[in-house]
Motif scaffolding. Structure first.
Motif, PDB file in Angstrom:
ATOM      1  N   ARG A 155       0.813  -1.226   0.000  1.00  0.00           N
ATOM      2  CA  ARG A 155       0.000   0.000   0.000  1.00  0.00           C
ATOM      3  C   ARG A 155       0.843   1.271   0.000  1.00  0.00           C
ATOM      4  NH1 ARG A 155      -4.396  -2.119   4.350  1.00  0.00           N
ATOM      5  NH2 ARG A 155      -5.108  -3.858   3.077  1.00  0.00           N
ATOM      6  N   ASN A 156       1.882   1.257  -0.825  1.00  0.00           N
ATOM      7  CA  ASN A 156       2.761   2.413  -0.918  1.00  0.00           C
ATOM      8  C   ASN A 156       3.301   2.498  -2.340  1.00  0.00           C
ATOM      9  OD1 ASN A 156       4.666   4.414  -0.736  1.00  0.00           O
ATOM     10  ND2 ASN A 156       5.810   3.489   0.929  1.00  0.00           N
ATOM     11  N   GLY A 158       5.230   4.817  -3.532  1.00  0.00           N
ATOM     12  CA  GLY A 158       6.484   5.558  -3.587  1.00  0.00           C
ATOM     13  C   GLY A 158       7.678   4.661  -3.859  1.00  0.00           C
ATOM     14  N   SER A 161      10.768   2.201  -1.801  1.00  0.00           N
ATOM     15  CA  SER A 161      10.137   1.967  -0.505  1.00  0.00           C
ATOM     16  C   SER A 161      10.620   0.616  -0.012  1.00  0.00           C
ATOM     17  CB  SER A 161       8.611   2.023  -0.588  1.00  0.00           C
ATOM     18  OG  SER A 161       8.124   1.063  -1.498  1.00  0.00           O
ATOM     19  N   TYR A 163      10.910  -2.382   3.372  1.00  0.00           N
ATOM     20  CA  TYR A 163      10.273  -2.978   4.542  1.00  0.00           C
ATOM     21  C   TYR A 163      11.185  -4.067   5.062  1.00  0.00           C
ATOM     22  CZ  TYR A 163       6.604  -0.615   2.115  1.00  0.00           C
ATOM     23  OH  TYR A 163       5.894   0.359   1.477  1.00  0.00           O
ATOM     24  N   THR A 176      10.249   5.166   3.077  1.00  0.00           N
ATOM     25  CA  THR A 176      10.190   5.544   1.664  1.00  0.00           C
ATOM     26  C   THR A 176      11.340   6.501   1.416  1.00  0.00           C
ATOM     27  OG1 THR A 176       7.786   5.303   1.597  1.00  0.00           O
ATOM     28  CG2 THR A 176       8.796   6.624  -0.139  1.00  0.00           C
TER      29      THR A 176
END
Length: 194
Positions: A155-156, A158, A161, A163, A176
């Motif tokens: 859900r990003n 950019g 990004s 994780y 990000t």
């Protein structure tokens, strides 16, 4: 005020106006030069200052299955038991390119401790992605994501990004933007020791 006094006052103002303009102009040139120096520094300290800072998060890693550069089906669940840095990126993205040497060096230093990187390229052709990986000497896993499933799963939209998924499959860090080695050491390395 007499006419003569007004003429003298006007004469003094005309003489002081150029001096004031010169002083103001010189001040602006000095400010501009100082700003230019600050914004164009290319030393490592400046790079560290521009680093993304990870946010601590806590949610299950998304179910994500794609294909690697060799066409093999791969899934995030294949990495259970390792600390995984998932990096959404693209070959055309300047900050993505900028952080690749940092990610590669960190990967080389920590892969023996159960750390890996899954770099998910967002939509470019496999041949171009492979050429990019070769030109940057990337040795971590690279997945292809032609339909941008990873961006949707996290859900990003950019880029870049990233994780960090812990050994149990929980996303613990998110950011990000390009990250520095200093931030990786400060935030990711402690997760390797858990």
């Amino acid at each position: 005020m007499s006419r003569r006094a007004r003429r003298q006052s006007a004469s003094r103002m005309r003489k002081s106006k150029p001096l004031a303009m010169v002083l103001i102009g010189a001040g602006l040139v000095i400010l501009g030069f100082t700003g230019l120096l600050l914004f164009t520094r290319s030393d490592s300290t400046a790079a560290e200052e521009r680093s993304a800072i990870p946010l601590r998060v806590d949610f299950p890693a998304p179910e994500l299955a794609l294909h690697d550069l060799q066409g093999k089906a791969v899934s995030l669940t294949d990495y259970r038991g390792q600390v995984v840095l998932v990096n959404n990126w693209a070959i055309w993205c300047p900050p993505c390119k900028a952080e690749m040497p940092t990610l590669q060096a960190y990967f080389e230093d920590y892969r023996q401790q159960g750390f890996t990187i899954v770099a998910i390229e967002s939509g470019d052709p496999a041949r171009q992605v492979a050429e990019f990986a070769e030109s940057y000497n990337l040795t971590f896993d690279i997945w292809l994501d032609p339909t941008q499933q990873a961006l949707l799963a996290f859900r990003n939209p950019g880029l870049p990004s990233s994780y960090v998924v812990d050994r149990e499959g929980k996303v613990r860090l998110a950011w990000t933007g390009a990250i520095s080695r200093k931030m990786l050491e400060q935030y990711v390395t402690p997760l390797l020791e858990e």
